[in-house]
Design an enzyme around this catalytic site. Structure first.
Site, PDB file in Angstrom:
ATOM      1  N   GLU A 154      -8.782   9.064   6.718  1.00 47.29           N
ATOM      2  CA  GLU A 154      -8.751   8.134   7.837  1.00 47.29           C
ATOM      3  C   GLU A 154      -9.015   8.937   9.114  1.00 47.29           C
ATOM      4  O   GLU A 154      -8.123   9.609   9.616  1.00 47.29           O
ATOM      5  CB  GLU A 154      -7.394   7.432   7.934  1.00 47.29           C
ATOM      6  CG  GLU A 154      -7.137   6.438   6.824  1.00 47.29           C
ATOM      7  CD  GLU A 154      -5.844   5.673   7.027  1.00 47.29           C
ATOM      8  OE1 GLU A 154      -5.787   4.499   6.623  1.00 47.29           O
ATOM      9  OE2 GLU A 154      -4.883   6.243   7.592  1.00 47.29           O
ATOM     10  N   GLU A 187       0.850  -1.188   0.000  1.00 46.48           N
ATOM     11  CA  GLU A 187       0.000   0.000   0.000  1.00 46.48           C
ATOM     12  C   GLU A 187       0.889   1.243   0.000  1.00 46.48           C
ATOM     13  O   GLU A 187       1.759   1.397   0.857  1.00 46.48           O
ATOM     14  CB  GLU A 187      -0.899   0.005   1.231  1.00 46.48           C
ATOM     15  CG  GLU A 187      -1.775   1.230   1.382  1.00 46.48           C
ATOM     16  CD  GLU A 187      -2.544   1.229   2.692  1.00 46.48           C
ATOM     17  OE1 GLU A 187      -3.459   2.067   2.837  1.00 46.48           O
ATOM     18  OE2 GLU A 187      -2.230   0.407   3.583  1.00 46.48           O
TER      19      GLU A 187
END
Length: 379
Positions: free
Chosen positions: A240, A157
């Site tokens: 997030e 990622e």
């Protein structure tokens, strides 16, 4: 009150006034109503499609508290974000918009997964809106895997932190700094027990930007965390949140993946090849306002049909009206779209459009342009 049936002139006057009022109301509603109704998603992993090509997902996985996102024509906003989690652990969720595949959910018409060695460029534009009464990052995620998988978690990622608010940090530890895509970043490396994570953290908040995703992919390959025979599976932009988060928004998002060329030195499709388009951006600026005249030249050997020019307006700038093209949305990452009666740029030819805008603070010009997904040189 007079009985109107005994006063025809009064009846005609009232009728005319009523019709005028109704016409004014209809005009007001037409001017203020959105082109289509926004879609609110509160389901844990609920999603919807925008622009016919991207998926907006709620993606709440780290808390049982309610979270809702509202998908718009060009992005999404977080409309409810209850609860909080410790800032030394994982976030609550990742509300986001993506091109590609996420746990078998693939965006319509996506070119992903695609082998890294076969991608010549992956231009993208993003515009964020931030809040201060929350703990979160604005994270642009790029997922890579040795296989063209469309389900589950990928091996590596890449996270690009456009902004961070509160006592949070990326996974792993800082391993230095790097200049990627013309910007300097803190570089963090680590793993979360499921996949490897390479994070690029902006020293200060970035509100909007146009860039090539492949610059970050190539940096990741150079650091040994992926291979050119791996696959790019998903490109995502969102947040997030650890605490709160209502009001956070992706105002606009675009992502294109151009396949068919390798990145080997000397390859005709590789780095160093002259841009297939050139953009001239000329402005006339006065306090609080400006006009821009933009000429797009096709340097290629084939015509460009249905041309679209993507670029990001600097923070504080907004489009008032445009000519010879439509420019949407009015701020952030925008796209100029060809008029229906003149959609082609001939090989070696050019098209010119313009717009009037407003600005606050100091005036600046866009620093990157993409013609139908291909990066252009600026004149």
């Amino acid at each position: 009150m007079p009985r109107l049936r005994h006063h025809p002139r009064t009846l005609r006057a009232v009728s005319a006034a009523l019709l005028t009022a109704l016409a004014a109301l209809a005009a007001m509603l037409t001017a203020t109503a959105p082109a289509q109704a926004d879609t609110t998603i509160c389901e844990e992993f609920g999603s919807t499609v925008i622009q016919g090509r991207y998926v907006v997902q709620n993606n709440r996985w780290g808390t049982g508290a309610t979270q809702c996102v509202t998908a718009t024509d060009s992005g999404f906003r977080v409309t409810q974000a209850d609860g909080s989690v410790p800032t030394n652990g994982a976030p609550k969720s990742y509300p986001s918009v993506f091109n590609g595949c996420h746990y078998t959910n693939c965006s319509p018409g996506t070119a992903l997964p695609a082998r890294i060695s076969g991608i010549s460029s992956a231009p993208s534009s993003i515009s964020y809106s931030y809040v201060n009464n929350a703990v979160y990052n604005a994270s642009y995620d790029i997922w890579l895997d040795p296989t063209p998988r469309t389900d589950g978690v990928n091996r590596t990622e890449i996270m690009i932190w456009f902004n961070r608010v509160g006592p949070i940090q990326p996974i792993g530890s800082q391993v230095g700094t790097a200049n990627v895509a013309g910007r300097t970043w803190e570089v963090w490396s680590g793993g979360n027990g499921t996949n490897d994570v390479l994070s690029f953290v902006a020293p200060s908040a970035i509100g909007s930007w146009s860039f090539d995703v492949m610059d970050f992919v190539r940096e990741t390959v150079a650091r040994g965390m992926a291979g050119n025979d791996w696959y790019l599976t998903s490109i995502q932009a969102g947040f997030e949140p650890w605490q709160n988060g209502a009001g956070l928004a992706v105002n606009s998002f675009s992502s294109t993946v151009n396949t068919g060329g390798s990145q080997n030195p000397g390859d005709p499709n590789g780095p160093g090849t002259p841009a297939a388009c050139t953009v001239s951006y000329t402005t006339n600026v006065w306090p609080g306002g400006f006009t821009a005249n933009v000429t797009v030249t096709n340097n290629g050997s084939a015509p460009v049909d249905g041309w679209r020019l993507g670029f990001s307006l600097p923070p504080g700038q907004s489009v008032v009206h445009a000519w010879n093209a439509s420019v949407t949305p009015s701020s952030g990452a925008v796209t100029a779209t060809a008029p229906a009666d003149n959609p082609r740029i001939a090989a070696g030819g050019s098209q010119t459009f313009g717009f009037q805008g407003t600005y606050s603070g100091s005036f600046a010009q866009p620093d990157a342009f993409q013609l139908n997904g291909t990066s252009c040189r600026t004149a």
